[in-house]
Enzyme design. Structure first.
Site, PDB file in Angstrom:
ATOM      1  N   CYS A   1       0.673  -1.256   0.172  1.00 16.52           N
ATOM      2  CA  CYS A   1       0.040  -0.355  -0.146  1.00 16.52           C
ATOM      3  C   CYS A   1       0.563   1.058  -0.559  1.00 16.52           C
ATOM      4  CB  CYS A   1      -1.322   0.287   0.660  1.00 16.52           C
ATOM      5  SG  CYS A   1      -2.421  -0.955   1.240  1.00 16.52           S
TER       6      CYS A   1
ATOM      7  N   HIS B   1      -3.833   7.369   2.872  1.00 15.38           N
ATOM      8  CA  HIS B   1      -3.849   5.958   1.996  1.00 15.38           C
ATOM      9  C   HIS B   1      -5.178   5.465   3.424  1.00 15.38           C
ATOM     10  CE1 HIS B   1      -4.111   1.857   1.746  1.00 15.38           C
ATOM     11  NE2 HIS B   1      -3.511   1.078   2.366  1.00 15.38           N
TER      12      HIS B   1
ATOM     13  N   ASN C   1     -10.313   0.077   0.125  1.00 15.16           N
ATOM     14  CA  ASN C   1      -8.166   0.080   0.229  1.00 15.16           C
ATOM     15  C   ASN C   1      -8.099  -1.041  -1.139  1.00 15.16           C
ATOM     16  OD1 ASN C   1      -5.964  -0.631   0.057  1.00 15.16           O
ATOM     17  ND2 ASN C   1      -6.547  -1.524   2.168  1.00 15.16           N
TER      18      ASN C   1
HETATM   19  N1  ACO Z   1     -18.542  -8.230   9.417  1.00 14.94           N
HETATM   20  C1  ACO Z   1     -19.166  -9.122  10.519  1.00 14.94           C
HETATM   21  N2  ACO Z   1     -17.952  -9.210  12.037  1.00 14.94           N
HETATM   22  C2  ACO Z   1     -16.873  -9.069  11.349  1.00 14.94           C
HETATM   23  C3  ACO Z   1     -16.569  -9.106   9.818  1.00 14.94           C
HETATM   24  C4  ACO Z   1     -17.195  -8.650   9.200  1.00 14.94           C
HETATM   25  N3  ACO Z   1     -16.764  -8.040   7.669  1.00 14.94           N
HETATM   26  N4  ACO Z   1     -14.694  -9.089  10.284  1.00 14.94           N
HETATM   27  C5  ACO Z   1     -14.905  -9.134  10.948  1.00 14.94           C
HETATM   28  N5  ACO Z   1     -15.786  -9.712  11.974  1.00 14.94           N
HETATM   29  C6  ACO Z   1     -15.831  -9.712  13.610  1.00 14.94           C
HETATM   30  C7  ACO Z   1     -14.107 -10.816  13.602  1.00 14.94           C
HETATM   31  O1  ACO Z   1     -14.604 -12.202  13.707  1.00 14.94           O
HETATM   32  C8  ACO Z   1     -14.589 -10.387  15.431  1.00 14.94           C
HETATM   33  O2  ACO Z   1     -15.296 -11.086  16.013  1.00 14.94           O
HETATM   34  P1  ACO Z   1     -15.404 -11.704  17.707  1.00 14.94           P
HETATM   35  O3  ACO Z   1     -15.370 -10.782  18.050  1.00 14.94           O
HETATM   36  O4  ACO Z   1     -16.432 -12.680  17.969  1.00 14.94           O
HETATM   37  O5  ACO Z   1     -14.163 -12.731  17.340  1.00 14.94           O
HETATM   38  C9  ACO Z   1     -15.156  -9.344  15.813  1.00 14.94           C
HETATM   39  O6  ACO Z   1     -15.810  -8.622  14.368  1.00 14.94           O
HETATM   40  C10 ACO Z   1     -14.164  -8.415  15.961  1.00 14.94           C
HETATM   41  O7  ACO Z   1     -13.205  -7.928  15.305  1.00 14.94           O
HETATM   42  P2  ACO Z   1     -11.895  -7.260  14.970  1.00 14.94           P
HETATM   43  O8  ACO Z   1     -11.072  -7.968  14.458  1.00 14.94           O
HETATM   44  O9  ACO Z   1     -11.651  -7.106  16.761  1.00 14.94           O
HETATM   45  O10 ACO Z   1     -12.525  -5.535  14.440  1.00 14.94           O
HETATM   46  P3  ACO Z   1     -11.645  -4.877  14.550  1.00 14.94           P
HETATM   47  O11 ACO Z   1     -12.644  -3.310  15.134  1.00 14.94           O
HETATM   48  O12 ACO Z   1      -9.782  -4.870  14.631  1.00 14.94           O
HETATM   49  O13 ACO Z   1     -11.938  -4.770  12.936  1.00 14.94           O
HETATM   50  C11 ACO Z   1     -10.512  -4.337  10.698  1.00 14.94           C
HETATM   51  C12 ACO Z   1     -11.233  -5.375  11.980  1.00 14.94           C
HETATM   52  C13 ACO Z   1     -11.523  -3.449  10.563  1.00 14.94           C
HETATM   53  C14 ACO Z   1      -9.889  -5.290   9.665  1.00 14.94           C
HETATM   54  C15 ACO Z   1      -9.296  -3.556  11.130  1.00 14.94           C
HETATM   55  O14 ACO Z   1      -8.452  -4.420  12.230  1.00 14.94           O
HETATM   56  C16 ACO Z   1      -8.231  -3.646  10.102  1.00 14.94           C
HETATM   57  O15 ACO Z   1      -8.926  -1.991   9.700  1.00 14.94           O
HETATM   58  N6  ACO Z   1      -6.792  -3.093  10.773  1.00 14.94           N
HETATM   59  C17 ACO Z   1      -5.918  -2.564   9.776  1.00 14.94           C
HETATM   60  C18 ACO Z   1      -6.043  -2.665   8.242  1.00 14.94           C
HETATM   61  C19 ACO Z   1      -5.599  -2.392   6.656  1.00 14.94           C
HETATM   62  O16 ACO Z   1      -5.320  -0.935   7.402  1.00 14.94           O
HETATM   63  N7  ACO Z   1      -4.810  -2.546   6.339  1.00 14.94           N
HETATM   64  C20 ACO Z   1      -3.870  -1.532   5.495  1.00 14.94           C
HETATM   65  C21 ACO Z   1      -2.845  -2.336   4.410  1.00 14.94           C
HETATM   66  S1  ACO Z   1      -3.345  -3.333   3.301  1.00 14.94           S
HETATM   67  C22 ACO Z   1      -2.106  -3.742   2.678  1.00 14.94           C
HETATM   68  O17 ACO Z   1      -0.994  -3.430   1.960  1.00 14.94           O
HETATM   69  C23 ACO Z   1      -2.852  -4.882   1.154  1.00 14.94           C
END
Ligand code: ACO
Length: 345
Positions: free
Chosen positions: A132, A272, A302
């Protein structure tokens, strides 16, 4: 015109006695495929909800390339728009740099395919991979060729068909990504300082936090690697989130420091576009007001190396940035990699 930018700032390259010429972003352009995948569509594919996706990420929809549409197709369309916007002919381009994690194939490079598609017959061409962060890495590389007078016109493209790496059965990742491309034409222009400061960082010890394990020399494609879904994106979301906030903030702070700039002097911050909560957290730490920060991830998700390039092209097209404004770009991605740049537009 942004009034606050009239306060003095330093061109760090001049301060350090750098003798090369300046490098300006002459023009930008973007292209996204027609097909839109909404959160409602995803609700029918995995156990998720529009409410969860919007609350946790800010994404409402993303564009998805057609099966026969490749990364180089997206890149070529964005490149032609950038060239047209700058009044630059394809045969004037000396070098094409494509930043991508989704090349059409291992080789030839996507940049070579773009060279052929846009008719940039004189141009040298190569790809770079910084996930990214690729677009700002590529800008910095392109700038070096301009400043050293090696080339006069460099075309930098961030392009991804990221949906080819998405596991559509994994709700943790499939809601996040989209396809698209953005491009910039770099030249030296006497009437602009152009790129004032750039910073690039990397931490290879975090490589496994966000990766596609197979398809390279470590795990070549095999029936087993396909069956184990090792060709798709794997991510520890929380670890990525935490590092994204810290690293983008650090990179942005560094380039502002190099220029002697206060965040208030920045007309537009273009981060980003990965997660609205990441953008808000970094913006808050920097002391930026919400109206300074450009956000379009609600419509594109993204798009990795294309993300900041598409946002920049859109911000320019919508008149959010005028010539002379100071803008701050910042990115974070797999590797981990991160980067920031201050540009006098
Ligand atoms: N729909 C519903 N529930 C979901 C989903 C979904 N799409 N995805 C995850 N959940 C659930 C999980 O299973 C978890 O359930 P549990 O508590 O029963 O285990 C709950 O939601 C919370 O999941 P978390 O992982 O804690 O959610 P979080 O608030 O951390 O958000 C996310 C997840 C959106 C992926 C976030 O962590 C994020 O944006 N991370 C950074 C991503 C990023 O910046 N990437 C950049 C680089 S990408 C690249 O270089 C190609």
């Amino acid at each position: 015109m942004n009034s606050s930018h009239r306060r003095p700032f330093t061109n760090p390259r001049a301060r350090h006695g750098f003798l090369g010429r300046s490098c300006s972003i002459v023009s930008v352009g973007a292209y996204v495929p027609d097909k839109i995948l909404t959160n409602a569509d995803l609700e029918r594919m995995v156990d998720t909800s529009d409410e969860w996706i919007i609350t946790r990420t800010g994404i409402r929809e993303r564009h998805v390339a057609a099966p026969n549409e490749t990364t180089s197709d997206l890149a070529a369309k964005a490149a032609l728009r950038a060239l047209e916007n700058g009044g630059v002919r394809p045969d004037e381009v000396d070098l094409i740099i494509v930043a991508t994690v989704t090349p059409d194939m291992p080789f030839p490079s996507t940049a070579c395919l773009v060279q052929q598609k846009i008719g940039a017959t004189r141009a040298a061409a190569f790809d770079i991979e910084a996930a990214c962060s690729g677009f700002i890495y590529a800008l910095e590389i392109g700038q070096q060729f301009i400043q050293s007078r090696t080339y006069d016109t460099v075309l930098v493209v961030g392009a991804e068909k990221l949906t080819t790496l998405v596991d559509w059965s994994d709700r943790n990742t499939c809601v996040l990504f989209g396809d698209g491309a953005g491009a910039a034409v770099l030249q030296s222009r006497a009437d602009s300082h152009g790129l004032l400061a750039t910073y690039m960082g990397a931490d290879g010890s975090k490589g496994s936090v966000l990766c596609v394990p197979a398809g390279g020399s470590a795990i070549p494609a095999s029936a087993a690697s396909v069956q184990q879904r090792q060709h798709f994106i794997r991510m520890d979301g929380k670890e990525t989130f935490k590092n994204a906030v810290q690293s983008m903030h650090a990179a942005a702070t560094e380039v502002l420091r190099q220029c002697g700039l206060d965040i208030k002097q920045i007309k537009c911050v273009i981060p980003h576009q990965a997660n609205r909560r990441i953008i808000d957290a970094v913006g808050e730490r920097l002391g930026a007001t919400p109206d300074q920060v450009y956000v379009n991830l609600d419509r594109f998700g993204n798009t990795s190396a294309a993300s900041v390039a598409i946002a920049l092209a859109e911000a320019v097209e919508r008149g959010r940035i005028q010539r002379g404004d100071l803008i701050l770009l910042m990115v974070f991605g797999a590797g981990f990699t991160w980067a920031a740049a201050v540009v006098e537009w």
